[in-house]
Design an enzyme around this catalytic site. Sequence first.
Site, short mmCIF file in Angstrom:
data_model
loop_
_atom_site.label_atom_id
_atom_site.label_comp_id
_atom_site.label_asym_id
_atom_site.label_seq_id
_atom_site.Cartn_x
_atom_site.Cartn_y
_atom_site.Cartn_z
N ARG A 116 -15.50 -1.68 21.64
CA ARG A 116 -15.34 -2.94 22.36
C ARG A 116 -16.36 -3.96 21.84
O ARG A 116 -17.48 -3.59 21.47
CB ARG A 116 -15.55 -2.69 23.85
CG ARG A 116 -15.32 -3.89 24.78
CD ARG A 116 -13.89 -4.30 24.79
NE ARG A 116 -13.59 -5.17 25.94
CZ ARG A 116 -12.69 -6.15 25.91
NH1 ARG A 116 -12.02 -6.40 24.79
NH2 ARG A 116 -12.44 -6.85 26.99
N THR A 389 -2.41 -8.35 22.69
CA THR A 389 -3.18 -7.20 22.23
C THR A 389 -2.18 -6.39 21.43
O THR A 389 -1.06 -6.84 21.20
CB THR A 389 -3.75 -6.42 23.45
OG1 THR A 389 -4.73 -7.23 24.11
CG2 THR A 389 -4.44 -5.13 23.09
N ASP A 431 -13.54 -12.31 28.84
CA ASP A 431 -13.34 -11.12 29.67
C ASP A 431 -14.56 -10.78 30.51
O ASP A 431 -14.50 -9.89 31.36
CB ASP A 431 -12.95 -9.92 28.79
CG ASP A 431 -11.45 -9.84 28.57
OD1 ASP A 431 -10.72 -10.69 29.10
OD2 ASP A 431 -11.00 -8.93 27.85
N GLY A 480 -0.94 -6.31 26.93
CA GLY A 480 -0.41 -7.00 28.10
C GLY A 480 -1.45 -7.49 29.08
O GLY A 480 -1.15 -7.68 30.26
#
Length: 582
Positions: A116, A389, A431, A480
């Site tokens: 990440r 994504t 995010d 999604g």
Amino acid sequence: MFDQDTLQTRVIPNRRNLRWCRSVLVVAIALSTVAQARDEAPPRTAPATAAIASANALATEAGFETLAQGGNAVDAAIAVATSLSVVQPEASGLGGGFLALIHDAATGKDTFIDAREMAPQAVSEADYLNADGTPNRDTSLNGPLAAGIPGMPAGLAYMAEKYGKLPLAVSLRPAIRLADEGFHPSGALVRSIERKADVLRRYPASTGKFFPGGNVPQESALFRDPGQGATLKAMAERGADGFYKGPVAQEMVKAVKAAGGTWTLADLASYRAKERAPIELDYAGYKVITAPPPSSGGVAVAEMLNILAPIDLKAMDEAHRIHYLVEAMRRAFRDHNEYLGDPDFVKMPLDMLLSPYYADGLRQSILPDRATKSEWLPSVAAKDPGMHTTHYSIIDQDGNMVSMTATVNTTLGSGFVAGDSGVLLNNEMDDFALVAGQPNAFGLIGGSANAAVGGKRMLSSMTPSFVVGTDRLAVIGSPGGSTIITQVFGAILAFIDGKDAGQITAQKRIHHQFMPDRVDIEQGSDVPADVLSKLVEMGYEINDADTWGNMNVVVWDRARNVKTAASDPRNPNGLGKVEAVP
């Protein structure tokens, strides 16, 4: 050891390539269906097969090419990931990150790779606020301030070294070839460039990459990406250091700073992929293996399944089945917003959230014939979820498995290409909970657990998962945004109900994420009108939502040794394929 000439294949226009690939897929599925219809298992002398499902046929073929060179599922995943970075940059790439589950067939070990993105050390809330203190959606979504330090290159290099069979350089060859020789862009890529043209044209390198000759690329013309090709070659020569140190890193930092960003060479050099223990639970006689934080998805899926564990969903009418699914989603997303973040920075009550006893209490709060209403719980306002994504599912001929979800966040990420590196940067800073109490682009709201801190990884909805039964198993995942979690949840239930890969990817989707307090039901759903009326009577707001997701699933019937792969029928560019591998 490997002859370069044996790895060369022709660049085939997408439409022609897709027609050929679909015909192979139809034959593969037909053969699988015949095998499943037999009473006896196929002979042990049957050829070993591998299965790959990805969002682009060229990427799927890159994976099979790498398997044919002696690679395993991990090597194939690297080839798929880097090829998608070239041919599907609207969804993922070297400038983004990924989360992956790996199953090693020889040892039986399951592990989770966390690649990440992370916040640069100089991150400041002030950069994401307007003068009046309201959230600045432009800086959080567009340009270099929106970009976290990428994790994909480090994660791929780590996977290759620890779990692959081939040198990283070999697995990168298909992507390098696609970047250098060119490919025919998909309609989805062309439309993405058109929609984000205003942002892309702000930056010279983005304009140069995505507007060859000054114009939007056409599906009929070859699209080349020499800048990213050069960066991939640097990685082939030097591994992760080819990206995070040396000329590529210097070029990216120079470009980011010139455009107002805060990256430093130290930010890049300090990035490390991390290996974590996956979440495991039992549901209806199956083992579910899924993503731990910084994914929020695995915790939420586990919580939903634990809530539903003693409930006989099959015995219910459809309205009440949807009712219990939605109420499980509501409670899991409530906890998602409250508790979850980067495990290296935040102490989370995972023992509580994953406990069946905690789920018992949540289940008791569900009214049998009435919507709970999120306003009865601590609530906040949110906006519509967005989505972009990519995901790929792989099982190789030896039974190794990879479920991998990669992203640059929203379509074409930040829209910022970092100079001559050709690397399109993510906009994953959005995010984080950049402004307390305010939703991100996907309508999700986080608290202090997901606040931005230098070196911290932002929470993700990515939920790569395995579902393992006595005779059948599945590799599942999807893009999604916030709907990833409920898509994977629904796919797990569908697989356990006996659906095959094609049925799982095609089924209509239902989503609830605590706020906004409504049930999104995909357009064209086969939910009968009387069921919808009953849900409204129960107190639900029903939203006829656009289609979403791009699921890729592989199913292995081990009793018959038959693998099937399916890409989401919503995506005409995807390919799920089963192929014999020498």
